[in-house]
Design a protein around this motif. Structure first.
Motif, PDB file in Angstrom:
ATOM      1  N   THR A   1       0.834  -1.196   0.000  1.00 30.31           N
ATOM      2  CA  THR A   1       0.000   0.000   0.000  1.00 30.31           C
ATOM      3  C   THR A   1       0.870   1.247   0.000  1.00 30.31           C
ATOM      4  OG1 THR A   1      -1.835  -1.090   1.119  1.00 30.31           O
ATOM      5  CG2 THR A   1      -1.702   1.307   1.306  1.00 30.31           C
ATOM      6  N   ALA A   2       0.639   2.125  -0.965  1.00 30.73           N
ATOM      7  CA  ALA A   2       1.451   3.338  -1.110  1.00 30.73           C
ATOM      8  C   ALA A   2       0.914   4.147  -2.287  1.00 30.73           C
ATOM      9  CB  ALA A   2       2.911   2.981  -1.358  1.00 30.73           C
ATOM     10  N   VAL A   3       1.421   5.339  -2.421  1.00 32.52           N
ATOM     11  CA  VAL A   3       1.245   6.089  -3.656  1.00 32.52           C
ATOM     12  C   VAL A   3       2.424   5.724  -4.560  1.00 32.52           C
ATOM     13  CG1 VAL A   3       1.120   8.353  -4.739  1.00 32.52           C
ATOM     14  CG2 VAL A   3       0.054   7.976  -2.503  1.00 32.52           C
ATOM     15  N   TYR A   4       2.101   5.316  -5.765  1.00 30.06           N
ATOM     16  CA  TYR A   4       3.115   4.895  -6.719  1.00 30.06           C
ATOM     17  C   TYR A   4       3.358   5.996  -7.751  1.00 30.06           C
ATOM     18  CZ  TYR A   4       3.166   0.165  -4.897  1.00 30.06           C
ATOM     19  OH  TYR A   4       3.324  -0.939  -4.083  1.00 30.06           O
ATOM     20  N   TYR A   5       4.630   6.280  -7.972  1.00 25.68           N
ATOM     21  CA  TYR A   5       5.027   7.334  -8.900  1.00 25.68           C
ATOM     22  C   TYR A   5       5.881   6.740 -10.015  1.00 25.68           C
ATOM     23  CZ  TYR A   5       3.825  10.495  -5.039  1.00 25.68           C
ATOM     24  OH  TYR A   5       3.177  11.165  -4.035  1.00 25.68           O
ATOM     25  N   CYS A   6       5.642   7.217 -11.228  1.00 27.22           N
ATOM     26  CA  CYS A   6       6.562   6.876 -12.300  1.00 27.22           C
ATOM     27  C   CYS A   6       7.511   8.056 -12.523  1.00 27.22           C
ATOM     28  CB  CYS A   6       5.831   6.516 -13.584  1.00 27.22           C
ATOM     29  SG  CYS A   6       4.772   7.798 -14.255  1.00 27.22           S
ATOM     30  N   ALA A   7       8.680   7.745 -13.027  1.00 27.96           N
ATOM     31  CA  ALA A   7       9.714   8.758 -13.212  1.00 27.96           C
ATOM     32  C   ALA A   7      10.494   8.465 -14.479  1.00 27.96           C
ATOM     33  CB  ALA A   7      10.641   8.775 -12.003  1.00 27.96           C
ATOM     34  N   ALA A   8      11.061   9.520 -15.047  1.00 29.71           N
ATOM     35  CA  ALA A   8      11.791   9.383 -16.311  1.00 29.71           C
ATOM     36  C   ALA A   8      13.091  10.169 -16.262  1.00 29.71           C
ATOM     37  CB  ALA A   8      10.931   9.874 -17.472  1.00 29.71           C
ATOM     38  N   ASP A   9      14.061   9.669 -17.000  1.00 28.37           N
ATOM     39  CA  ASP A   9      15.353  10.339 -17.069  1.00 28.37           C
ATOM     40  C   ASP A   9      16.059   9.912 -18.346  1.00 28.37           C
ATOM     41  OD1 ASP A   9      18.497   9.474 -16.175  1.00 28.37           O
ATOM     42  OD2 ASP A   9      17.913  11.570 -16.009  1.00 28.37           O
ATOM     43  N   ARG A  10      16.783  10.843 -18.980  1.00 28.29           N
ATOM     44  CA  ARG A  10      17.555  10.448 -20.152  1.00 28.29           C
ATOM     45  C   ARG A  10      19.016  10.872 -20.062  1.00 28.29           C
ATOM     46  NH1 ARG A  10      16.056  14.030 -25.488  1.00 28.29           N
ATOM     47  NH2 ARG A  10      16.711  16.057 -24.688  1.00 28.29           N
ATOM     48  N   SER A  11      19.395  11.298 -18.851  1.00 25.34           N
ATOM     49  CA  SER A  11      20.794  11.669 -18.695  1.00 25.34           C
ATOM     50  C   SER A  11      21.682  10.459 -18.477  1.00 25.34           C
ATOM     51  CB  SER A  11      20.942  12.622 -17.513  1.00 25.34           C
ATOM     52  OG  SER A  11      20.689  11.938 -16.300  1.00 25.34           O
ATOM     53  N   TYR A  12      21.075   9.367 -18.042  1.00 25.23           N
ATOM     54  CA  TYR A  12      21.768   8.107 -17.786  1.00 25.23           C
ATOM     55  C   TYR A  12      22.854   8.237 -16.721  1.00 25.23           C
ATOM     56  CZ  TYR A  12      19.662   7.284 -22.361  1.00 25.23           C
ATOM     57  OH  TYR A  12      18.803   7.208 -23.418  1.00 25.23           O
ATOM     58  N   SER A  13      22.791   9.292 -15.954  1.00 26.93           N
ATOM     59  CA  SER A  13      23.763   9.430 -14.876  1.00 26.93           C
ATOM     60  C   SER A  13      23.097   9.063 -13.565  1.00 26.93           C
ATOM     61  CB  SER A  13      24.293  10.871 -14.817  1.00 26.93           C
ATOM     62  OG  SER A  13      23.243  11.761 -14.499  1.00 26.93           O
ATOM     63  N   GLY A  14      23.832   8.470 -12.673  1.00 29.91           N
ATOM     64  CA  GLY A  14      23.258   8.067 -11.407  1.00 29.91           C
ATOM     65  C   GLY A  14      22.626   6.692 -11.490  1.00 29.91           C
ATOM     66  N   SER A  15      22.375   6.141 -10.354  1.00 30.58           N
ATOM     67  CA  SER A  15      21.850   4.783 -10.269  1.00 30.58           C
ATOM     68  C   SER A  15      20.380   4.716 -10.661  1.00 30.58           C
ATOM     69  CB  SER A  15      22.016   4.274  -8.837  1.00 30.58           C
ATOM     70  OG  SER A  15      21.303   3.087  -8.637  1.00 30.58           O
ATOM     71  N   TYR A  16      19.989   3.617 -11.264  1.00 30.34           N
ATOM     72  CA  TYR A  16      18.582   3.363 -11.549  1.00 30.34           C
ATOM     73  C   TYR A  16      17.762   3.343 -10.260  1.00 30.34           C
ATOM     74  CZ  TYR A  16      18.772   2.006 -16.512  1.00 30.34           C
ATOM     75  OH  TYR A  16      18.882   1.997 -17.889  1.00 30.34           O
ATOM     76  N   TYR A  17      18.411   2.998  -9.152  1.00 29.56           N
ATOM     77  CA  TYR A  17      17.711   2.777  -7.894  1.00 29.56           C
ATOM     78  C   TYR A  17      17.489   4.064  -7.091  1.00 29.56           C
ATOM     79  CZ  TYR A  17      19.077  -2.101  -8.697  1.00 29.56           C
ATOM     80  OH  TYR A  17      19.250  -3.350  -9.241  1.00 29.56           O
ATOM     81  N   TYR A  18      18.085   5.135  -7.527  1.00 30.74           N
ATOM     82  CA  TYR A  18      18.091   6.371  -6.750  1.00 30.74           C
ATOM     83  C   TYR A  18      17.097   7.373  -7.322  1.00 30.74           C
ATOM     84  CZ  TYR A  18      19.973  10.768  -4.881  1.00 30.74           C
ATOM     85  OH  TYR A  18      20.138  11.982  -4.282  1.00 30.74           O
ATOM     86  N   ASP A  19      16.175   7.867  -6.500  1.00 26.94           N
ATOM     87  CA  ASP A  19      15.150   8.773  -7.032  1.00 26.94           C
ATOM     88  C   ASP A  19      15.738  10.089  -7.533  1.00 26.94           C
ATOM     89  OD1 ASP A  19      13.656   9.908  -3.852  1.00 26.94           O
ATOM     90  OD2 ASP A  19      15.734   9.815  -4.531  1.00 26.94           O
ATOM     91  N   GLY A  20      16.880  10.474  -6.989  1.00 31.50           N
ATOM     92  CA  GLY A  20      17.529  11.699  -7.445  1.00 31.50           C
ATOM     93  C   GLY A  20      18.074  11.616  -8.858  1.00 31.50           C
ATOM     94  N   SER A  21      18.118  10.415  -9.420  1.00 31.21           N
ATOM     95  CA  SER A  21      18.603  10.238 -10.788  1.00 31.21           C
ATOM     96  C   SER A  21      17.554  10.595 -11.824  1.00 31.21           C
ATOM     97  CB  SER A  21      19.049   8.789 -11.010  1.00 31.21           C
ATOM     98  OG  SER A  21      20.088   8.425 -10.111  1.00 31.21           O
TER      99      SER A  21
END
Length: 124
Positions: free
Chosen positions: A90-110
């Motif tokens: 149970t949670a609010v689920y968010y989708c996110a996108a990035d095309r810089s390819y920098s940073g980990s896939y696992y990190y929301d700051g990426s």
């Protein structure tokens, strides 16, 4: 890039839901995509991610074997198929996108772009 998440709802434990996230971007296939979730009072948590082509996927241990991330680049959409749902999902689920390819896939700051979130509630 505008992201629109949908598919959340109320489901009993053991049930399934499929979340969708559609993107406004024509070059959607250049973006890596991720799903995160958040409950009140807790930090946002990584759930799953997928590479731009869809060849590589990543998921957190707690959802392995139950959740599957996929994408359809022709439809500019990423999916999260959630099976065997548990109350702790149970949670609010968010989708996110990035095309810089920098940073980990696992990190929301990426991730640069975020959808508005969709509520998933799993009753016991």
């Amino acid at each position: 890039v505008q992201l629109q998440a949908s598919g959340g709802g109320l489901v009993q434990a053991g049930g399934s839901l499929r979340l969708s996230c559609s993107a406004s971007e024509r070059t959607f296939s250049n973006y890596r995509m991720g799903w995160f979730r958040q409950t009140p009072g807790k930090e946002r948590e990584f759930v799953a991610a997928i590479s731009p082509s869809g060849a590589r996927t990543y998921s957190t241990d707690s959802v392995k074997g139950r959740f599957t991330i996929s994408r359809d680049n022709d439809k500019n959409t990423v999916y999260l198929q959630m099976n065997s749902l548990k109350p702790e999902d149970t949670a609010v689920y968010y989708c996110a996108a990035d095309r810089s390819y920098s940073g980990s896939y696992y990190y929301d700051g990426s991730y640069i772009y975020w959808g508005q979130g969709t509520q998933v509630t799993v009753s016991s």
